[in-house]
Design a protein around this motif. Sequence first.
Motif, PDB file in Angstrom:
ATOM      1  N   ARG A 193      -6.362  -1.810   3.643  1.00 13.75           N
ATOM      2  CA  ARG A 193      -5.422  -1.013   4.529  1.00 13.75           C
ATOM      3  C   ARG A 193      -4.859  -2.222   5.682  1.00 13.75           C
ATOM      4  O   ARG A 193      -5.474  -3.017   5.919  1.00 13.75           O
ATOM      5  CB  ARG A 193      -5.844   0.125   4.960  1.00 13.75           C
ATOM      6  CG  ARG A 193      -6.421   1.135   3.794  1.00 13.75           C
ATOM      7  CD  ARG A 193      -7.189   2.318   4.511  1.00 13.75           C
ATOM      8  NE  ARG A 193      -8.247   1.846   5.224  1.00 13.75           N
ATOM      9  CZ  ARG A 193      -9.386   1.673   4.694  1.00 13.75           C
ATOM     10  NH1 ARG A 193      -9.606   1.732   3.467  1.00 13.75           N
ATOM     11  NH2 ARG A 193     -10.546   1.279   5.444  1.00 13.75           N
ATOM     12  N   TYR A 222      -4.681   2.808  14.275  1.00 11.64           N
ATOM     13  CA  TYR A 222      -4.994   2.660  12.918  1.00 11.64           C
ATOM     14  C   TYR A 222      -6.286   1.605  12.928  1.00 11.64           C
ATOM     15  O   TYR A 222      -6.297   0.704  12.048  1.00 11.64           O
ATOM     16  CB  TYR A 222      -3.726   1.623  12.474  1.00 11.64           C
ATOM     17  CG  TYR A 222      -2.451   2.300  12.266  1.00 11.64           C
ATOM     18  CD1 TYR A 222      -2.179   3.101  11.435  1.00 11.64           C
ATOM     19  CD2 TYR A 222      -1.649   1.880  13.397  1.00 11.64           C
ATOM     20  CE1 TYR A 222      -1.028   3.726  11.425  1.00 11.64           C
ATOM     21  CE2 TYR A 222      -0.291   2.377  13.234  1.00 11.64           C
ATOM     22  CZ  TYR A 222       0.115   3.562  12.429  1.00 11.64           C
ATOM     23  OH  TYR A 222       1.391   4.150  12.433  1.00 11.64           O
ATOM     24  N   ALA A 225      -8.184  -0.133  -1.777  1.00  9.25           N
ATOM     25  CA  ALA A 225      -7.133  -0.672  -1.199  1.00  9.25           C
ATOM     26  C   ALA A 225      -7.721  -1.700   0.205  1.00  9.25           C
ATOM     27  O   ALA A 225      -8.674  -1.389   0.785  1.00  9.25           O
ATOM     28  CB  ALA A 225      -6.369   0.638  -0.488  1.00  9.25           C
ATOM     29  N   TYR A 247       5.622   6.870   1.598  1.00 13.86           N
ATOM     30  CA  TYR A 247       5.117   8.222   1.555  1.00 13.86           C
ATOM     31  C   TYR A 247       6.272   9.260   1.601  1.00 13.86           C
ATOM     32  O   TYR A 247       6.370  10.229   1.041  1.00 13.86           O
ATOM     33  CB  TYR A 247       3.825   8.516   2.372  1.00 13.86           C
ATOM     34  CG  TYR A 247       2.750   7.367   1.769  1.00 13.86           C
ATOM     35  CD1 TYR A 247       2.136   8.162   0.912  1.00 13.86           C
ATOM     36  CD2 TYR A 247       2.213   6.371   2.486  1.00 13.86           C
ATOM     37  CE1 TYR A 247       0.783   7.514   0.485  1.00 13.86           C
ATOM     38  CE2 TYR A 247       1.198   5.820   2.287  1.00 13.86           C
ATOM     39  CZ  TYR A 247       0.620   6.066   0.834  1.00 13.86           C
ATOM     40  OH  TYR A 247      -0.501   5.608   0.693  1.00 13.86           O
ATOM     41  N   TYR A 262       1.646   2.391   8.773  1.00 12.29           N
ATOM     42  CA  TYR A 262       0.454   2.444   7.863  1.00 12.29           C
ATOM     43  C   TYR A 262       0.888   1.793   6.531  1.00 12.29           C
ATOM     44  O   TYR A 262       1.818   2.095   6.195  1.00 12.29           O
ATOM     45  CB  TYR A 262      -0.564   3.712   7.891  1.00 12.29           C
ATOM     46  CG  TYR A 262      -1.361   3.479   6.680  1.00 12.29           C
ATOM     47  CD1 TYR A 262      -2.627   2.953   6.889  1.00 12.29           C
ATOM     48  CD2 TYR A 262      -1.115   4.250   5.508  1.00 12.29           C
ATOM     49  CE1 TYR A 262      -3.488   2.971   5.935  1.00 12.29           C
ATOM     50  CE2 TYR A 262      -2.202   4.190   4.511  1.00 12.29           C
ATOM     51  CZ  TYR A 262      -3.233   3.356   4.920  1.00 12.29           C
ATOM     52  OH  TYR A 262      -4.401   3.578   3.833  1.00 12.29           O
ATOM     53  N   CYS A 263       0.264   0.721   6.063  1.00 12.91           N
ATOM     54  CA  CYS A 263       0.377   0.272   4.820  1.00 12.91           C
ATOM     55  C   CYS A 263      -0.839   0.288   4.022  1.00 12.91           C
ATOM     56  O   CYS A 263      -1.860  -0.042   4.387  1.00 12.91           O
ATOM     57  CB  CYS A 263       0.989  -1.132   4.802  1.00 12.91           C
ATOM     58  SG  CYS A 263       1.476  -1.874   3.150  1.00 12.91           S
ATOM     59  N   HIS A 264      -0.861   1.068   2.867  1.00 13.93           N
ATOM     60  CA  HIS A 264      -2.356   1.249   2.056  1.00 13.93           C
ATOM     61  C   HIS A 264      -2.623   0.164   1.158  1.00 13.93           C
ATOM     62  O   HIS A 264      -3.875  -0.465   1.136  1.00 13.93           O
ATOM     63  CB  HIS A 264      -2.115   2.519   1.175  1.00 13.93           C
ATOM     64  CG  HIS A 264      -3.190   2.944   0.525  1.00 13.93           C
ATOM     65  ND1 HIS A 264      -4.284   3.500   1.337  1.00 13.93           N
ATOM     66  CD2 HIS A 264      -3.698   2.993  -0.831  1.00 13.93           C
ATOM     67  CE1 HIS A 264      -5.022   3.917   0.421  1.00 13.93           C
ATOM     68  NE2 HIS A 264      -4.927   3.363  -0.706  1.00 13.93           N
ATOM     69  N   TRP A 265      -1.826  -0.556   0.199  1.00 14.41           N
ATOM     70  CA  TRP A 265      -2.410  -1.540  -0.480  1.00 14.41           C
ATOM     71  C   TRP A 265      -2.058  -3.077  -0.144  1.00 14.41           C
ATOM     72  O   TRP A 265      -0.837  -3.332   0.507  1.00 14.41           O
ATOM     73  CB  TRP A 265      -1.567  -1.307  -1.954  1.00 14.41           C
ATOM     74  CG  TRP A 265      -1.738  -0.033  -2.667  1.00 14.41           C
ATOM     75  CD1 TRP A 265      -1.066   1.023  -2.777  1.00 14.41           C
ATOM     76  CD2 TRP A 265      -3.091   0.330  -3.311  1.00 14.41           C
ATOM     77  NE1 TRP A 265      -1.695   2.096  -3.290  1.00 14.41           N
ATOM     78  CE2 TRP A 265      -2.839   1.768  -3.735  1.00 14.41           C
ATOM     79  CE3 TRP A 265      -4.133  -0.388  -3.523  1.00 14.41           C
ATOM     80  CZ2 TRP A 265      -3.824   2.257  -4.223  1.00 14.41           C
ATOM     81  CZ3 TRP A 265      -5.255   0.351  -4.241  1.00 14.41           C
ATOM     82  CH2 TRP A 265      -5.123   1.513  -4.711  1.00 14.41           C
ATOM     83  N   SER A 314       2.938   2.899   0.940  1.00 14.37           N
ATOM     84  CA  SER A 314       2.150   2.796  -0.280  1.00 14.37           C
ATOM     85  C   SER A 314       1.844   1.439  -0.325  1.00 14.37           C
ATOM     86  O   SER A 314       0.657   0.799  -0.196  1.00 14.37           O
ATOM     87  CB  SER A 314       2.316   3.861  -1.215  1.00 14.37           C
ATOM     88  OG  SER A 314       1.436   3.497  -2.353  1.00 14.37           O
ATOM     89  N   ASP A 365       5.545   5.466   7.043  1.00 16.46           N
ATOM     90  CA  ASP A 365       4.336   4.840   6.351  1.00 16.46           C
ATOM     91  C   ASP A 365       4.602   4.450   4.504  1.00 16.46           C
ATOM     92  O   ASP A 365       5.271   5.032   4.199  1.00 16.46           O
ATOM     93  CB  ASP A 365       2.944   5.841   6.176  1.00 16.46           C
ATOM     94  CG  ASP A 365       2.352   6.021   7.643  1.00 16.46           C
ATOM     95  OD1 ASP A 365       2.819   5.308   8.705  1.00 16.46           O
ATOM     96  OD2 ASP A 365       1.638   7.217   7.942  1.00 16.46           O
TER      97      ASP A 365
END
Length: 160
Positions: free
Chosen positions: A4, A112, A2, A89, A20-23, A54, A52
């Motif tokens: 992030r 972050y 990922a 999420y 937060y953003c994972h991908w 994904s 948040d």
Amino acid sequence: MATRSAIGFLEYDGSVTGIYCHWDGYLEGVGATLAQYYTDTEKVLDLIEMGDVSSLGKEIGVKHPFSRFMTGLSQEDWDAQFGDMTTFYTRDRGEDTPARDFPDAKAFRSYYGDAEFFYLFDGNDWTYATRLMPYFKVFRTWDGSIHGDVGIVIPATVEA
């Protein structure tokens, strides 16, 4: 692996509400999606209010399965049904990952700290910073122009 990122709204008093953003957090991924599809304050605030992320999609969308592997759908069918939707999420997996409030952009970046890219919207402009940059840099302005030094190609007009 990922890439992030963190996405935030910069208030007039300098405080930030962020998620937060994972991908796909790089400029050509999350950056391009934000600049092209999240151009008004209401939509940006709606995104952040959901907590948040994904994966960031063109639309906030509706509650849907967190992963296509939970459904038995083919990739083609998944994309047709949910491909443009953001996956959260909280909404889509039931986790407690709300947006967070910070006194300033420095605290936002610090919280972050594992993110590789940071994005802030102030109601007019999208700005970004990488983990190694000491400041945020504008990459989409209120009039829709894209700064060429960012290295992403985004249409100047956005479909409604």
